[in-house]
Design a protein around this motif. Structure first.
Motif, PDB file in Angstrom:
ATOM      1  N   ILE A 161      21.963  -7.637  36.035  1.00 14.56           N
ATOM      2  CA  ILE A 161      21.069  -7.532  37.194  1.00 14.56           C
ATOM      3  C   ILE A 161      21.287  -8.714  38.140  1.00 14.56           C
ATOM      4  O   ILE A 161      21.320  -8.552  39.365  1.00 14.56           O
ATOM      5  CB  ILE A 161      19.606  -7.463  36.730  1.00 14.56           C
ATOM      6  CG1 ILE A 161      19.373  -6.165  35.952  1.00 14.56           C
ATOM      7  CG2 ILE A 161      18.646  -7.561  37.919  1.00 14.56           C
ATOM      8  CD1 ILE A 161      18.061  -6.102  35.214  1.00 14.56           C
ATOM      9  N   ALA A 162      21.450  -9.893  37.572  1.00 14.98           N
ATOM     10  CA  ALA A 162      21.716 -11.085  38.391  1.00 14.98           C
ATOM     11  C   ALA A 162      22.980 -10.897  39.224  1.00 14.98           C
ATOM     12  O   ALA A 162      23.024 -11.256  40.411  1.00 14.98           O
ATOM     13  CB  ALA A 162      21.844 -12.308  37.489  1.00 14.98           C
ATOM     14  N   THR A 172      22.205 -14.123  48.508  1.00 18.56           N
ATOM     15  CA  THR A 172      21.407 -14.265  47.288  1.00 18.56           C
ATOM     16  C   THR A 172      22.194 -15.045  46.251  1.00 18.56           C
ATOM     17  O   THR A 172      23.260 -14.599  45.815  1.00 18.56           O
ATOM     18  CB  THR A 172      21.035 -12.889  46.703  1.00 18.56           C
ATOM     19  OG1 THR A 172      20.243 -12.184  47.670  1.00 18.56           O
ATOM     20  CG2 THR A 172      20.244 -13.039  45.413  1.00 18.56           C
ATOM     21  N   PRO A 173      21.712 -16.210  45.842  1.00 15.84           N
ATOM     22  CA  PRO A 173      22.417 -16.994  44.825  1.00 15.84           C
ATOM     23  C   PRO A 173      22.328 -16.324  43.459  1.00 15.84           C
ATOM     24  O   PRO A 173      21.382 -15.574  43.175  1.00 15.84           O
ATOM     25  CB  PRO A 173      21.667 -18.332  44.824  1.00 15.84           C
ATOM     26  CG  PRO A 173      20.293 -17.983  45.299  1.00 15.84           C
ATOM     27  CD  PRO A 173      20.468 -16.873  46.290  1.00 15.84           C
ATOM     28  N   ALA A 183      11.185 -12.489  42.194  1.00 15.60           N
ATOM     29  CA  ALA A 183      10.818 -13.037  43.507  1.00 15.60           C
ATOM     30  C   ALA A 183      11.801 -12.588  44.590  1.00 15.60           C
ATOM     31  O   ALA A 183      11.403 -12.321  45.735  1.00 15.60           O
ATOM     32  CB  ALA A 183      10.767 -14.565  43.436  1.00 15.60           C
ATOM     33  N   ILE A 184      13.077 -12.508  44.229  1.00 14.74           N
ATOM     34  CA  ILE A 184      14.092 -12.049  45.182  1.00 14.74           C
ATOM     35  C   ILE A 184      13.787 -10.610  45.611  1.00 14.74           C
ATOM     36  O   ILE A 184      13.787 -10.287  46.810  1.00 14.74           O
ATOM     37  CB  ILE A 184      15.497 -12.149  44.562  1.00 14.74           C
ATOM     38  CG1 ILE A 184      15.911 -13.614  44.410  1.00 14.74           C
ATOM     39  CG2 ILE A 184      16.518 -11.391  45.422  1.00 14.74           C
ATOM     40  CD1 ILE A 184      17.136 -13.818  43.536  1.00 14.74           C
ATOM     41  N   ALA A 185      13.519  -9.753  44.624  1.00 13.02           N
ATOM     42  CA  ALA A 185      13.209  -8.355  44.944  1.00 13.02           C
ATOM     43  C   ALA A 185      11.930  -8.263  45.769  1.00 13.02           C
ATOM     44  O   ALA A 185      11.863  -7.516  46.756  1.00 13.02           O
ATOM     45  CB  ALA A 185      13.066  -7.554  43.653  1.00 13.02           C
ATOM     46  N   ARG A 186      10.928  -9.038  45.381  1.00 10.15           N
ATOM     47  CA  ARG A 186       9.639  -9.000  46.090  1.00 10.15           C
ATOM     48  C   ARG A 186       9.806  -9.405  47.551  1.00 10.15           C
ATOM     49  O   ARG A 186       9.263  -8.771  48.458  1.00 10.15           O
ATOM     50  CB  ARG A 186       8.645  -9.928  45.390  1.00 10.15           C
ATOM     51  CG  ARG A 186       7.229  -9.822  45.938  1.00 10.15           C
ATOM     52  CD  ARG A 186       6.286 -10.765  45.207  1.00 10.15           C
ATOM     53  NE  ARG A 186       6.200 -10.450  43.785  1.00 10.15           N
ATOM     54  CZ  ARG A 186       6.629 -11.242  42.812  1.00 10.15           C
ATOM     55  NH1 ARG A 186       7.177 -12.417  43.096  1.00 10.15           N
ATOM     56  NH2 ARG A 186       6.491 -10.887  41.554  1.00 10.15           N
ATOM     57  N   SER A 187      10.570 -10.460  47.794  1.00  8.28           N
ATOM     58  CA  SER A 187      10.737 -10.938  49.172  1.00  8.28           C
ATOM     59  C   SER A 187      11.469  -9.915  50.033  1.00  8.28           C
ATOM     60  O   SER A 187      11.190  -9.777  51.224  1.00  8.28           O
ATOM     61  CB  SER A 187      11.490 -12.272  49.177  1.00  8.28           C
ATOM     62  OG  SER A 187      12.818 -12.107  48.721  1.00  8.28           O
TER      63      SER A 187
END
Length: 336
Positions: A161-162, A172-173, A183-187
Motif C-alpha cells: 500500500i505504501a 507522496t513520500p 492521513a495521506i488518504a484523508r487529506s
C-alpha cells in the motif's frame, strides 16, 4: 469464465506466496474477532435462526414489501427508480449526474455498484467516480477490483500500500506508518468531499414500513458521501428490503459481528428523507435505485432463492479454505 481461465488464475494465485501470506493473516484475524463477539454458540444459533426467519419472510413477500418501500420513500421525499438490468441502473445514475451539472462523484462502499461496473461506465462518459472507502481507494489507485466484499484490499500488506501511494499519488513520500498512510488518504479525500455535488452509496438494509435506508460503516466516508454533496444516490439490490424497523437490530448484530467482529460499527446511518427545512446538513435530493439484475429469476427458483438471504457479511470467505489460498480475484467474478 471458462474452466481453463479459472485454472490459470488459481495456479498463478497459488504461486504468489506474498498474496497467500497477506490473505491468510487477515482471515485468521477476522475469524478470531468473530469468535470473540459470538462467544455463546447457543445465542448465535438463535440469532442466526431469527435472521433467517426475517429474510425468508421478506423474500416470501418481496413484491409487496418493495411497493411499500417505494410508497413510503416517495412520501418521505426520496425519488425511487427501478432498474431491471445493470445497464438501466447505470443510465439512471448518469442521468442524475448530468441533470445536476456534475462531472464527478464521490462513492461510499457499494458492491452493487461493482456489480454494475459503474465506475468504468461513468469513465466512458467523462465522469470521475472516486472511491472513498480506504480499501476501495487503494485498489482504485492500482486499477484493481475488490478481492473481498468487506475488506477490498485484504490482499495487500502495508508495504504494498505504501508503494501504491508513493507511485500513484503525486508528491507522496514512501512511508509504512499506518497512521501516516491513513492521513495521506484523508487529506486527498477531504477536498473531494467538499467539492462533490453528487455522492453515491450502497444500502445494507431498507425498511419498508418507514421508507428508511440503513448504511453501516467504520470510516465516516459513507456519511460524508451521503451528507455533504447536494445529491445522494443510493443503489440497492431488491433483496435488501426488510419489513419493519424492529427487524433491523438482529440483522445488524449478525452483519457487524460476522463482518468485522464488532458489536456495532462506528457509524450506523439511517436515511429517511432529503434535508428538511431548518436542517443544517444533508442533501437536497435523495435517489434510490432498486436493481433486479436476475434476482427475480433467483427468487422463483426454490434453491437459488436461498442465496438472496445473504446479508453480505463476508464470513463465508473468511472461513473458506479455497478463498484463503487464492484470494478473490482468481474467481473472476464480483462476488467470490
Amino acid at each position: 469464465m471458462d474452466k481453463h481461465r479459472f485454472e490459470q488464475n488459481v495456479t498463478r494465485a497459488l504461486a504468489d506466496q506474498q498474496l497467500r501470506r497477506n490473505i491468510g493473516s487477515a482471515m485468521d484475524g477476522l475469524i478470531i474477532k468473530r469468535q470473540a463477539v459470538f462467544d455463546d454458540p447457543v445465542e448465535l444459533k438463535q440469532l442466526r435462526a431469527t435472521g433467517q426467519s426475517i429474510k425468508q419472510h421478506a423474500l416470501q413477500n418481496l413484491p409487496d414489501l418493495l411497493e411499500q418501500l417505494e410508497t413510503n420513500c416517495t412520501r418521505n421525499g426520496i425519488k425511487v427508480h427501478w432498474a431491471q438490468t445493470t445497464a438501466e441502473a447505470n443510465q439512471v445514475v448518469l442521468d442524475i449526474i448530468r441533470q445536476n451539472g456534475a462531472s464527478a462523484m464521490v462513492k461510499g462502499k457499494s458492491m452493487v455498484s461493482e456489480e454494475m461496473h459503474l465506475n468504468a461506465f461513468l469513465a466512458k462518459h467523462d465522469i470521475e467516480a472516486l472511491e472513498t472507502d480506504l480499501g476501495e481507494f487503494i485498489i482504485q489507485l492500482n486499477c484493481e477490483t475488490p478481492s473481498h466484499i468487506i475488506v477490498p484490499a485484504v490482499h495487500k500488506n502495508k508495504q504494498e500500500i505504501a508503494q501504491i501511494f508513493h507511485d500513484k499519488l503525486h508528491d507522496t513520500p514512501y512511508t509504512e506508518e499506518v497512521e501516516e498512510l491513513n492521513a495521506i488518504a484523508r487529506s486527498r479525500l477531504r477536498q473531494k468531499f467538499s467539492e462533490a455535488r453528487v455522492g453515491l452509496s450502497g444500502v445494507n438494509f431498507a425498511i419498508a414500513e418507514t421508507g428508511t435506508l440503513c448504511l453501516v460503516e467504520n470510516e465516516g466516508n459513507g456519511r460524508m458521501c451521503t451528507t455533504l454533496p447536494d445529491v445522494h444516490i443510493a443503489v440497492m439490490g431488491i433483496e435488501k428490503v426488510i419489513p419493519k424497523l424492529e427487524n433491523l437490530p438482529p440483522l445488524l448484530r449478525l452483519l457487524t459481528g460476522s463482518a468485522t467482529g464488532q458489536l456495532i460499527t462506528t457509524y450506523v446511518n439511517m436515511i429517511s428523507s432529503p434535508r428538511k427545512k431548518g436542517e443544517r446538513d444533508g442533501p437536497s435530493e435523495v435517489h434510490l435505485i432498486l436493481l433486479d439484475n436476475g434476482r427475480s429469476q433467483m427468487l422463483a427458483d426454490s434453491q437459488l432463492r436461498q442465496t438472496l438471504q445473504c446479508i453480505r457479511c463476508g464470513t463465508c470467505l473468511n472461513h473458506c479454505p479455497v478463498y484463503t489460498r487464492i484470494g478473490g480475484h482468481a474467481y473472476g467474478f464480483v462476488y467470490p
